[in-house]
Design an enzyme around this catalytic site. Structure first.
Site, PDB file in Angstrom:
ATOM      1  N   HIS A 154      16.437 -37.677  -1.913  1.00 35.99           N
ATOM      2  CA  HIS A 154      15.791 -37.925  -0.523  1.00 35.99           C
ATOM      3  C   HIS A 154      14.266 -37.644  -0.893  1.00 35.99           C
ATOM      4  CE1 HIS A 154      19.389 -39.069   1.555  1.00 35.99           C
ATOM      5  NE2 HIS A 154      20.066 -37.932   0.877  1.00 35.99           N
TER       6      HIS A 154
ATOM      7  N   LYS B 176      12.587 -16.382  -8.007  1.00 34.14           N
ATOM      8  CA  LYS B 176      12.400 -15.493  -8.799  1.00 34.14           C
ATOM      9  C   LYS B 176      11.413 -15.939 -10.098  1.00 34.14           C
ATOM     10  CE  LYS B 176      13.532 -12.635  -7.646  1.00 34.14           C
ATOM     11  NZ  LYS B 176      14.262 -12.026  -6.501  1.00 34.14           N
TER      12      LYS B 176
ATOM     13  N   CYS C 243       1.019  -0.972   0.032  1.00 27.88           N
ATOM     14  CA  CYS C 243      -0.058  -0.021  -0.001  1.00 27.88           C
ATOM     15  C   CYS C 243       0.934   1.330   0.176  1.00 27.88           C
ATOM     16  CB  CYS C 243      -0.994   0.150   1.121  1.00 27.88           C
ATOM     17  SG  CYS C 243      -1.955  -1.397   1.259  1.00 27.88           S
TER      18      CYS C 243
ATOM     19  N   GLU D 152       7.782 -16.244  -8.603  1.00 24.73           N
ATOM     20  CA  GLU D 152       7.263 -14.802  -8.513  1.00 24.73           C
ATOM     21  C   GLU D 152       6.672 -14.019  -9.547  1.00 24.73           C
ATOM     22  OE1 GLU D 152      10.533 -12.567  -6.755  1.00 24.73           O
ATOM     23  OE2 GLU D 152       9.098 -11.375  -5.523  1.00 24.73           O
TER      24      GLU D 152
ATOM     25  N   GLU E 106      17.080 -18.990  -4.699  1.00 22.61           N
ATOM     26  CA  GLU E 106      16.679 -17.608  -5.091  1.00 22.61           C
ATOM     27  C   GLU E 106      16.108 -17.700  -6.575  1.00 22.61           C
ATOM     28  OE1 GLU E 106      16.067 -14.821  -4.387  1.00 22.61           O
ATOM     29  OE2 GLU E 106      16.498 -13.302  -5.844  1.00 22.61           O
TER      30      GLU E 106
ATOM     31  N   ARG F  13       4.205  -0.415  -4.656  1.00 19.14           N
ATOM     32  CA  ARG F  13       3.683  -0.998  -3.123  1.00 19.14           C
ATOM     33  C   ARG F  13       2.387  -1.563  -3.005  1.00 19.14           C
ATOM     34  NH1 ARG F  13       7.400   1.810   0.605  1.00 19.14           N
ATOM     35  NH2 ARG F  13       6.291   0.673   2.133  1.00 19.14           N
TER      36      ARG F  13
ATOM     37  N   LYS G 106       5.825  -4.516  -3.215  1.00 18.76           N
ATOM     38  CA  LYS G 106       7.293  -4.375  -2.886  1.00 18.76           C
ATOM     39  C   LYS G 106       7.002  -4.162  -1.259  1.00 18.76           C
ATOM     40  CE  LYS G 106      11.244  -3.908  -4.275  1.00 18.76           C
ATOM     41  NZ  LYS G 106      12.196  -4.975  -5.019  1.00 18.76           N
TER      42      LYS G 106
ATOM     43  N   ASN H 124      -2.492   2.778   5.580  1.00 21.28           N
ATOM     44  CA  ASN H 124      -1.657   1.385   5.554  1.00 21.28           C
ATOM     45  C   ASN H 124      -1.617   0.801   6.743  1.00 21.28           C
ATOM     46  OD1 ASN H 124      -1.030   2.344   2.909  1.00 21.28           O
ATOM     47  ND2 ASN H 124       1.127   2.880   3.108  1.00 21.28           N
ATOM     48  N   GLY H 125      -1.510  -0.777   6.745  1.00 22.49           N
ATOM     49  CA  GLY H 125      -1.364  -1.418   8.010  1.00 22.49           C
ATOM     50  C   GLY H 125      -2.637  -2.279   8.147  1.00 22.49           C
TER      51      GLY H 125
ATOM     52  N   TRP I  32      -3.079  -2.524  -1.419  1.00 21.63           N
ATOM     53  CA  TRP I  32      -2.724  -4.050  -1.564  1.00 21.63           C
ATOM     54  C   TRP I  32      -3.629  -4.739  -0.722  1.00 21.63           C
ATOM     55  CZ3 TRP I  32      -0.808  -8.056   1.640  1.00 21.63           C
ATOM     56  CH2 TRP I  32      -0.670  -9.179   1.205  1.00 21.63           C
TER      57      TRP I  32
HETATM   58  C1  AGP Z   1      12.183 -10.811  -3.601  1.00 20.24           C
HETATM   59  O1  AGP Z   1      12.024 -10.732  -4.890  1.00 20.24           O
HETATM   60  C2  AGP Z   1      10.709 -10.657  -3.019  1.00 20.24           C
HETATM   61  N1  AGP Z   1       9.950  -9.655  -3.740  1.00 20.24           N
HETATM   62  C3  AGP Z   1      10.697 -10.761  -1.382  1.00 20.24           C
HETATM   63  O2  AGP Z   1      11.038 -12.052  -1.197  1.00 20.24           O
HETATM   64  C4  AGP Z   1      11.520  -9.803  -0.642  1.00 20.24           C
HETATM   65  O3  AGP Z   1      12.979 -10.180  -0.770  1.00 20.24           O
HETATM   66  C5  AGP Z   1      11.107 -10.106   0.853  1.00 20.24           C
HETATM   67  O4  AGP Z   1       9.925  -9.533   0.908  1.00 20.24           O
HETATM   68  C6  AGP Z   1      11.971  -9.203   1.727  1.00 20.24           C
HETATM   69  O5  AGP Z   1      12.073  -7.868   1.512  1.00 20.24           O
HETATM   70  P1  AGP Z   1      13.005  -6.756   2.102  1.00 20.24           P
HETATM   71  O6  AGP Z   1      14.411  -7.224   1.529  1.00 20.24           O
HETATM   72  O7  AGP Z   1      12.516  -5.501   1.598  1.00 20.24           O
HETATM   73  O8  AGP Z   1      13.067  -7.082   3.454  1.00 20.24           O
END
Ligand code: AGP
Length: 614
Positions: A510, A491, A2, A494, A487, A27, A609, A106-107, A80
């Site tokens: 395993h 990616k 948000c 996501e 990672e 956001r 984000k 927000n929150g 969001w």
């Molecule tokens: C990464 O591509 C993600 N969007 C997410 O995992 C992100 O890294 C995570 O939310 C942590 O965010 P930050 O580094 O701002 O704390």
């Protein structure tokens, strides 16, 4: 998660609000809205506040806002969703029953159900399913000619987290804001004031900002602002200057922010390293850590707390710290640590790693450690962010603003910070001067090696075209490349929504090997060290079961190239530096798969984000 923006000044507010929301779209982007106070005398039946809300992207809102919408004071929000579905009614701003008060929030208000019940008994009629709407009605309940006083009275009843901005039709030019656990920044302009949840919404107008602390309330008009704390005492504001430039948040010719940020990595890594390498002593200096040599010597173990991609950087960092600096190190998921009653051992160095510096899980875990007497250093990208301000010292990774939801350049800059930290701690222990200088020489070469790894762009795009329609992927690596496999998988899922699992390649036999079939490609990260042979055996196991293999290995590795269905060569660097050259091709693979599937790479569904709720 948000975004909030507010403007009061001489200019047309709606334009500034919509532009600000566009900057904040990363956001949260399921709906958006603005409320603007009408300045001129109202005609019969005309509402004193123009409130316009739309589901969808900011472009939808922009279309709905009349170009000449009058009013020079207003607030806006990009959402969001947490409470209530994605509908126009649930979008912010929310207004009270009289339509004279508008708020954005927000929150999460945890006791919204109880407050709603109380307010309904008092006659309030709710128009949305959100927790936020109670704030508008509660402020109205307390309003007696002073918006600031009414908001303060309302805050006394709210449980949960908030960043709030509010306006009242009867108070021309005034915006009141409050913060508890959700960031708010005042933008101090020339004859105008702004309020935002994130400095990116302010950059086009001013570089002078004041970060609010939890418990603080701000009241602003075009000419002035005043801040008071939870005990209603005036706060002396500290005006900071933002160093990010406006072009850093533009796409600059790239088709998306993610593409731009992937290709910026040679420069962003360079910035993270710059001024911190000491060739003469074969060591590194991270000024912000605020630790003397003696304190550094006393560190017996390192604990990283982080989430998502930042946690992956922490996993790499911990392997390095243990193998190179010989310090026991562990990276923990912040969301788990907070609730498992952690033992905070003396002489531990805690590092809260966060690109945004606002991630609720990481922030709360950090506070939990601090409450138990531990000190926590921040490794953040966003200057002035909550984690950066509340930590007991730390380093900025200087990757510049990261706008795409998928973290790319911040990750490699976090890695750079860990390599520097490892070097400086290793040099206090077993690492010789000569080894330190060699480590530095290898580190110095990384930006160019990353540039070379990005030169595989076209080849990776061609691979993505062939594989984007597979529904499941495995990402496999060993040792320091295991977190990079995690990672790579994160990616891909996501931004392309393809299901992907990251595993330590020794683990697949395993269980996960049961998933292997001609329909499940495995992406192997093959190191150039003692683990290479073992990884090659794992490739053979996959091939024997008909699984397609995409392998990333050092350029010239003909054996791997011969075994794999697809081969992505990476530049030659020392084995402990391979995360730097493996991750950009993985970012590109996800990026091109997502494009191939027609996804919005910058704003993937359901995500935002900086996740400021737990
Ligand atoms: C990464 O591509 C993600 N969007 C997410 O995992 C992100 O890294 C995570 O939310 C942590 O965010 P930050 O580094 O701002 O704390």
């Amino acid at each position: 998660m948000c975004g909030i923006v507010g403007y009061t000044g001489p200019r047309q507010a709606s334009r500034i609000l919509v532009e600000g929301l566009k900057r904040l779209e990363y956001r949260g982007y399921d709906s958006a809205g603005i409320a603007v106070r009408r300045d001129e005398p109202l005609g019969d039946g005309e509402a004193p506040l123009s409130v316009i809300k739309r589901i969808g992207k900011i472009a939808e809102l922009r279309q709905a806002v009349p170009k000449d919408l009058p009013g020079t004071c207003g607030i806006g929000h990009t959402r969001w969703a947490t409470h209530g579905g994605v509908t126009d009614a649930n979008a912010h701003p929310h207004v009270d029953g009289s339509g004279r008060i508008a708020i954005v929030h927000n929150g999460i208000i945890e006791n919204s159900a109880a407050l709603k019940e109380m307010l309904e008994k008092e006659g309030a009629r709710f128009a949305s399913e959100t927790d936020s709407e109670v704030i508008a009605h509660l402020v109205a309940y307390y309003y007696d000619g002073d918006l600031e006083a009414a908001l303060k009275a309302a805050l006394g009843h709210l449980r949960g987290t908030y960043g709030i901005a509010a306006i009242h039709a009867d108070e021309p030019g005034r915006i009141v804001g409050a913060r508890n656990g959700s960031p708010l920044v005042v933008g101090v302009g020339d004859g105008e004031m702004l309020l935002a949840s994130d400095v990116t919404a302010l950059l086009a107008h001013t570089a002078s900002v004041v970060y609010l602390n939890d418990g603080e309330v701000v009241s602003m008009t075009p000419a002035e602002f005043r801040i008071s704390d939870g005990d209603d005492r005036a706060v002396d504001p500290k005006i900071d200057t933002i160093t990010w430039k406006l072009d850093a948040i533009e796409k600059e010719g790239f088709s998306s922010y993610m593409e731009k940020e992937i290709f910026e990595q040679p420069e962003s890594i360079d910035r993270a390293l710059s001024g911190r390498m000491n060739q003469e002593y074969g060591s590194a200096k991270l000024g912000g850590l605020n630790l003397s040599k003696k304190e550094l010597h006393a560190i017996e173990r390192v604990r990283v707390i982080a989430a998502g991609t930042s946690w992956h950087a922490g996993l790499v960092g911990c392997q390095l710290l243990e193998s190179v600096a010989r310090l026991p190190a562990q990276a923990e998921l912040a969301s788990e640590l907070r609730y498992r009653n952690p033992v905070v051992e003396p002489n531990s160095l805690y590092l809260a790693v966060s690109q945004s510096g606002e991630t609720a899980d990481t922030l709360y875990a950090m506070r939990e450690i601090q409450r138990r007497g531990g000190s926590v250093l921040g490794v953040c990208n966003v200057v002035g962010s909550t984690i950066a301000r509340e930590s007991d010292g730390g380093v900025y990774v200087h990757s510049g603003p990261e706008i795409a939801v998928a973290s790319t350049k911040a990750f490699t800059s976090q890695l750079a910070a860990f390599y520097l930290m490892t070097l400086s701690l290793a040099r206090l222990h077993d690492m010789s001067h000569h080894e330190g200088q060699r480590f530095l020489a290898e580190l110095r070469a990384i930006p160019e090696a990353v540039r070379a790894s990005l030169a595989q762009r076209d080849a990776i795009q061609a691979i993505a075209k062939r594989y984007a329609r597979y529904r499941d992927f495995l990402f496999l690596g060993r040792g320091i490349l295991y977190p990079i496999a995690l990672e790579g998988a994160l990616k891909l899922k996501e931004i392309s929504y393809i299901h992907a699992e990251g595993y330590a390649s020794g683990e697949i036999k395993h269980g996960p090997i049961a998933l292997v079939s001609p329909e499940t490609p495995s992406v192997f990260l093959v190191s150039n060290d003692h683990l290479r042979e073992k990884t090659i055996s794992n490739i053979r196991e996959i091939k024997a079961r008909g699984g397609p293999v995409i392998a990333l290995a050092q350029e010239g590795d003909d054996e791997v190239a011969g075994l794999a269905d697809e081969f992505i060569p990476v530049p030659t660097v020392g084995s402990r530096f391979q995360p730097f050259v493996m991750v950009p091709p993985l970012q590109l693979l996800s990026y091109f798969c997502a494009l191939e599937l027609g996804r919005n790479v910058d704003q993937p569904r359901n995500l935002a984000k900086s996740v400021t709720v737990e």
